[in-house]
Design an enzyme around this catalytic site. Structure first.
Site, PDB file in Angstrom:
ATOM      1  N   HIS B 506       0.836  -1.203   0.000  1.00 34.93           N
ATOM      2  CA  HIS B 506       0.000   0.000   0.000  1.00 34.93           C
ATOM      3  C   HIS B 506       0.863   1.242   0.000  1.00 34.93           C
ATOM      4  O   HIS B 506       2.005   1.232   0.473  1.00 34.93           O
ATOM      5  CB  HIS B 506      -0.961   0.008   1.191  1.00 34.93           C
ATOM      6  CG  HIS B 506      -0.386   0.568   2.442  1.00 34.93           C
ATOM      7  ND1 HIS B 506      -0.360   1.916   2.718  1.00 34.93           N
ATOM      8  CD2 HIS B 506       0.216  -0.038   3.499  1.00 34.93           C
ATOM      9  CE1 HIS B 506       0.219   2.112   3.884  1.00 34.93           C
ATOM     10  NE2 HIS B 506       0.584   0.956   4.375  1.00 34.93           N
ATOM     11  N   CYS B 507       0.316   2.287  -0.598  1.00 37.81           N
ATOM     12  CA  CYS B 507       0.960   3.602  -0.542  1.00 37.81           C
ATOM     13  C   CYS B 507      -0.060   4.562   0.053  1.00 37.81           C
ATOM     14  O   CYS B 507      -0.878   4.173   0.872  1.00 37.81           O
ATOM     15  CB  CYS B 507       1.424   4.036  -1.924  1.00 37.81           C
ATOM     16  SG  CYS B 507       0.082   4.185  -3.130  1.00 37.81           S
ATOM     17  N   LYS B 508      -0.021   5.829  -0.340  1.00 32.74           N
ATOM     18  CA  LYS B 508      -0.966   6.791   0.234  1.00 32.74           C
ATOM     19  C   LYS B 508      -2.344   6.664  -0.423  1.00 32.74           C
ATOM     20  O   LYS B 508      -3.364   6.694   0.250  1.00 32.74           O
ATOM     21  CB  LYS B 508      -0.423   8.211   0.058  1.00 32.74           C
ATOM     22  CG  LYS B 508      -1.295   9.288   0.675  1.00 32.74           C
ATOM     23  CD  LYS B 508      -0.647  10.655   0.481  1.00 32.74           C
ATOM     24  CE  LYS B 508      -1.603  11.778   0.901  1.00 32.74           C
ATOM     25  NZ  LYS B 508      -1.098  13.097   0.480  1.00 32.74           N
ATOM     26  N   GLY B 510      -2.803   4.589  -3.629  1.00 29.05           N
ATOM     27  CA  GLY B 510      -2.968   3.390  -4.436  1.00 29.05           C
ATOM     28  C   GLY B 510      -2.142   3.355  -5.705  1.00 29.05           C
ATOM     29  O   GLY B 510      -1.965   2.285  -6.306  1.00 29.05           O
ATOM     30  N   TYR B 534      -3.464   4.240   2.026  1.00 31.64           N
ATOM     31  CA  TYR B 534      -3.574   4.606   3.437  1.00 31.64           C
ATOM     32  C   TYR B 534      -4.795   5.468   3.692  1.00 31.64           C
ATOM     33  O   TYR B 534      -5.483   5.319   4.703  1.00 31.64           O
ATOM     34  CB  TYR B 534      -2.296   5.340   3.870  1.00 31.64           C
ATOM     35  CG  TYR B 534      -2.263   5.678   5.340  1.00 31.64           C
ATOM     36  CD1 TYR B 534      -2.056   4.680   6.291  1.00 31.64           C
ATOM     37  CD2 TYR B 534      -2.443   6.982   5.782  1.00 31.64           C
ATOM     38  CE1 TYR B 534      -2.024   4.980   7.647  1.00 31.64           C
ATOM     39  CE2 TYR B 534      -2.411   7.299   7.138  1.00 31.64           C
ATOM     40  CZ  TYR B 534      -2.205   6.289   8.069  1.00 31.64           C
ATOM     41  OH  TYR B 534      -2.175   6.588   9.406  1.00 31.64           O
TER      42      TYR B 534
END
Lengths: 556, 556
Positions: B506-508, B510, B534
């Site tokens: 995961h990132c901030k 997607g 996130y």
């Protein structure tokens, strides 16, 4: 299996989309991006706004660097590097480092051409003083000139980018002259939709010169085709762009009839190992089905990704291009999709045209802004062929909705049934797009025939009666010459006052006119509504004044 | 031929659209509109804003009067007049003048029922203190209470209208408690899309009580189901509405399974001379094909016009209802179309879900506002089943575009190809709607599998590894418990650090997660992206905290 070599020529919108998508699809490949300029993946649509100081930091324009693209995507990005020639048999490209002059040969399994387009430059004395705005090098040059604080500027070309240039130079406090060869600003629009833009420019102090060419550029002034001289310490041009096909043509790739690289609906050129995307490539027009040059960032990005899909063996089919565009200018939003009425009539399409003047949201909620919308419809099939909008808030939304309706194959009448989000701040219970659908339905069913602003003179010359159904107060503030005023609410009782002949009715925007036409028709009178009412007629009249000025000048 | 008599019961949105359209189609008819309330054709969607003082003049709400409708459309409009009963055999309606009590009988050739819906009122002690906001009489009553300057208010029901009430009472300076029976505010949305709304309300000082009922209303306070008492000098409720079918039912017209008047796709009731429209009528849901109650002004207006067309012999077919809606709340715009994920899962539809967090326009142009978008897609057919948006500028535009795409039968993947208007102030070269299409394409092609925020716990319990590919700075500001941090740009070189098992990245938002999944998959690891990153997880977590509070309370 050895890893593939993908070579991409051009590292801005389309090229970089292709490169990053290729990496996502093929982690093992060697992906090389060659860019002649000094930067890749920069915000080309932001350049005018950096010039105007709206975007303050030059670094904001640089979305990626060769280093960031290297670490994230493992791309081999080489700036100031030119692709000199393609050897299609050997599947190699001769590459020159523009800094050192060093030449190397790079082999490819697949080659993507995304060279873009080059600005058109009119040949004239002093012509090299005209700056253009295509890349970071261009904007650096322009900024250097602006740093010595010129007070006057000349912008050549009143298209979308030309207007952005004007807006930003005015924003910087320069006195601006705008020179345009055609009859109107924003040539992709119909004249009555564009004339409010010219007015807004004049109100802002811009010297707008239509039907005019620049013939000579001097040190701080310009000589125009009408013999006048205008101040021009700073000169910026946006006359149009020409697909950069030099490399492709030299390699013997097929060039299309519009002068762009020809590709099939899989974006493949006449060489099966070479794909091409972006402004250099001919698209297929969604309305005519014919080749068309469309220089839009959205299509470049989309096609970059599709090319990567095709190269890695996916089955793709490129959609025909509609050409949706928008520009913001001094508080106005102007947007368009599909074809304008003038072009459709020129090619002989039978069209129905609808003008409306809705508010951005319900009138009873504060802050509603007015707009003008235009819908152009195939008279036979009810197909939507184009739409234009100008006004404040919400114009971009309505054009996006109509562009989506066209993509979905919805007819003009179908627009009445769209369920669009409504609360008083955002729209009306009947959204402006719904209203276009309602009017289209009335036209399709033959309930309310209409005529256009440019057809009124002929109609009156043929003996039609023009009835203004607005209130006396509205009429006192301005009326169409030759009209008779009978307010709508009195029409039932005063119908006997009407002279013989077909009755053309008009109100301010067309809505009361519709009710009047229905009333008259049912009482046995032949009647038609002046589409868009007084407001559209007035905008058309303003456009016509410019066109008449041309005829006077030509006759003189 | 004698002229027709058209009788319309209910003179607001749908009824008045029917009446004016009937006049445009039949100048000779006698058209009678009966309205129980004191006003017709008023701005019902504006009532909360008049209460809040945003709309300053009461007269702004009154769009038409019986007199103006009489002179313009020749309508016989009677307010404070009730339709008491229908004699279907005689084709007459017994009509009572509410002021004088006088009763008359009106004959009809065609009857249109547009009685609307009545607010649901919970039976409780003091319940008559709860005001509602459906018509001008209601707003006058509420204004009279506000004129004595209460300091505290209670709003019951956190749907679209309930939130408009809260916004306006806060705007007036009242201290507001909002009580909602369900787990979340804005029940038509999914919980993670609605949780930022609850946060915004709390930040504005609103006491938000979820999973709570009002059990008693006292003189200036209210007792809640959790035993607490809240101040409530002023009480406004918007718990829902119930179709007003009393007249129709008494006349033996068929009532549908949802409790609304049943009509066919020509808006005709079970009596061939009676049509029905608006909030009292069951629509056909566009997603399920089943009957549904949708109380929206746009549909009422549209159906009013269609009923008039049908009555005058035109062939009509009503479209299925999608239920597009929007609300503005304290600077947020929240909009939805189609079905939410939770409802689709409940009925067993196999769905793909996409969350994105785009900016309203390019980040490099000043003033971009963030939003969250959600697209719910049929996993088998790629059909768009629903969309939700929350954020600042441009949310309404994106939901309108998606609603139009659904109407046009475009698939989720087709959204990638939409040509939407782009300039830096209005959008990005890849519009947020295009981006949803891009993500949908990746999902449809199986390139990037994803999991939802509410599936993460189960995945980790089953041994999946969670890798956060954001930068250490981002991680320091907040991270998902149990995650390992390897920034995306280091992933190629640090892949050996990853434990065995499926990798959830995961990132901030997607996007980097997508790149990471592609990288891992090609290097032989099974990987999936945490959809929406996130930000979506955080919004879901916030929604879940509320839900867990319920379970704790239930267990106690």
């Amino acid at each position: 299996m050895t890893s593939k070599r993908y070579l991409i020529i051009g590292g801005v919108a389309g090229g970089m989309s292709a490169a990053t998508r290729l990496r996502r699809l093929d982690e093992q490949a060697h992906i090389i991006v060659l860019e002649r300029g000094g930067h890749v993946s920069f915000a080309n649509c932001g350049l005018p706004y950096y010039l105007g100081g709206v975007i303050e930091e030059r670094s904001s324009l640089l979305l990626q660097t060769p280093a960031s693209l290297g670490s994230r995507f493992g791309l081999d990005v080489r700036v100031r590097t030119e692709a000199v020639s393609i050897d299609r048999d050997a599947k190699t490209v001769l590459v020159r480092d523009l800094a050192t002059g060093e030449e190397t040969v790079e082999a490819y399994d697949a080659l993507v051409l995304s060279p873009g387009a080059t600005p058109v430059r009119p040949p004239m004395p002093g012509g090299d003083r005209m700056l253009t705005l295509r890349d970071i090098d261009d904007v650096d040059r322009a900024m250097a000139e602006l740093d010595v604080a010129p007070r006057t500027a000349l912008v050549i070309g009143a298209g979308f980018i030309g207007l952005e240039m004007v807006e930003n130079l005015v924003h910087r406090g320069l006195e601006v002259t705008l020179v345009e060869l055609g009859d109107q600003v924003l040539p992709p629009l119909d004249p009555e939709m564009a004339s409010p833009v010219a007015e807004r420019l004049r109100d802002a102090g811009v010297d707008v010169r239509l039907r005019t060419q620049v013939t000579e550029l001097h040190a701080d002034s310009a000589l125009l085709s009408d013999g006048t001289t205008v101040p021009a310490e700073f000169v910026l041009g946006s006359i149009g762009v020409r697909p950069d096909t030099s490399l492709a043509a030299a390699a013997g790739l097929e060039i299309g009839e519009r002068g762009g690289i020809r590709v099939d609906d899989g974006l493949r050129t006449s060489d099966p190992h070479i794909w091409a995307i972006g402004d250099a490539v001919e698209k297929v027009d969604a309305i005519s089905g014919e080749p068309r040059l469309v220089a839009l960032a959205g299509l470049a990005n989309r096609h970059g990704r599709l090319a990567a899909d095709a190269i890695t063996g996916r089955d793709i089919r490129v959609r025909d291009a509609l050409g949706t565009a928008v520009v913001g200018l001094m508080g106005l939003t102007i947007a368009t999709t599909g074809w304008p009425e003038k072009l459709l009539r020129r090619v002989g399409r039978e069209v129905r045209v609808i003008h409306t003047h809705p508010a951005s949201h319900t009138g009873y909620y504060p802050g509603a802004q007015s707009m003008a919308l235009k819908l152009v419809v195939d008279a036979r099939t009810d197909e939507v062929l184009g739409a234009q909008g100008i006004g404040g808030e919400g114009v971009d939304k309505r054009i996006d909705v109509i562009a989506t309706a066209i993509a979905g194959g919805l007819t003009a009448s179908d627009l009445a049934d769209l369920e669009l989000a409504y609360a008083p701040q955002f729209s009306s219970a009947k959204d402006p797009v719904n209203m276009l659908g309602y009017v289209a339905l009335n036209a399709a069913e033959g309930l309310t025939p209409s005529i256009q602003w440019h057809e009124l003179d002929d109609a009156m010359a043929a003996g039609d009666v023009l009835v203004d159904v607005r209130t006396p107060d509205e009429v006192a503030a301005g009326a169409i010459p030759g009209s008779i005023n009978i307010p709508l609410d009195d029409l039932r009782t005063r119908i006997d006052e009407l002279p013989e002949g077909r009755v053309i009715v008009h109100c301010k925007v067309g809505q009361r006119g519709h009710t009047a036409v229905r009333l008259l028709a049912q009482l046995g009178r032949e009647a038609a509504n002046l589409d868009g009412g007084y407001l559209t007629w007035q905008a058309g009249e303003s456009a016509r004044l410019d066109a008449e000025a041309r005829e006077t000048a030509a006759a003189a």
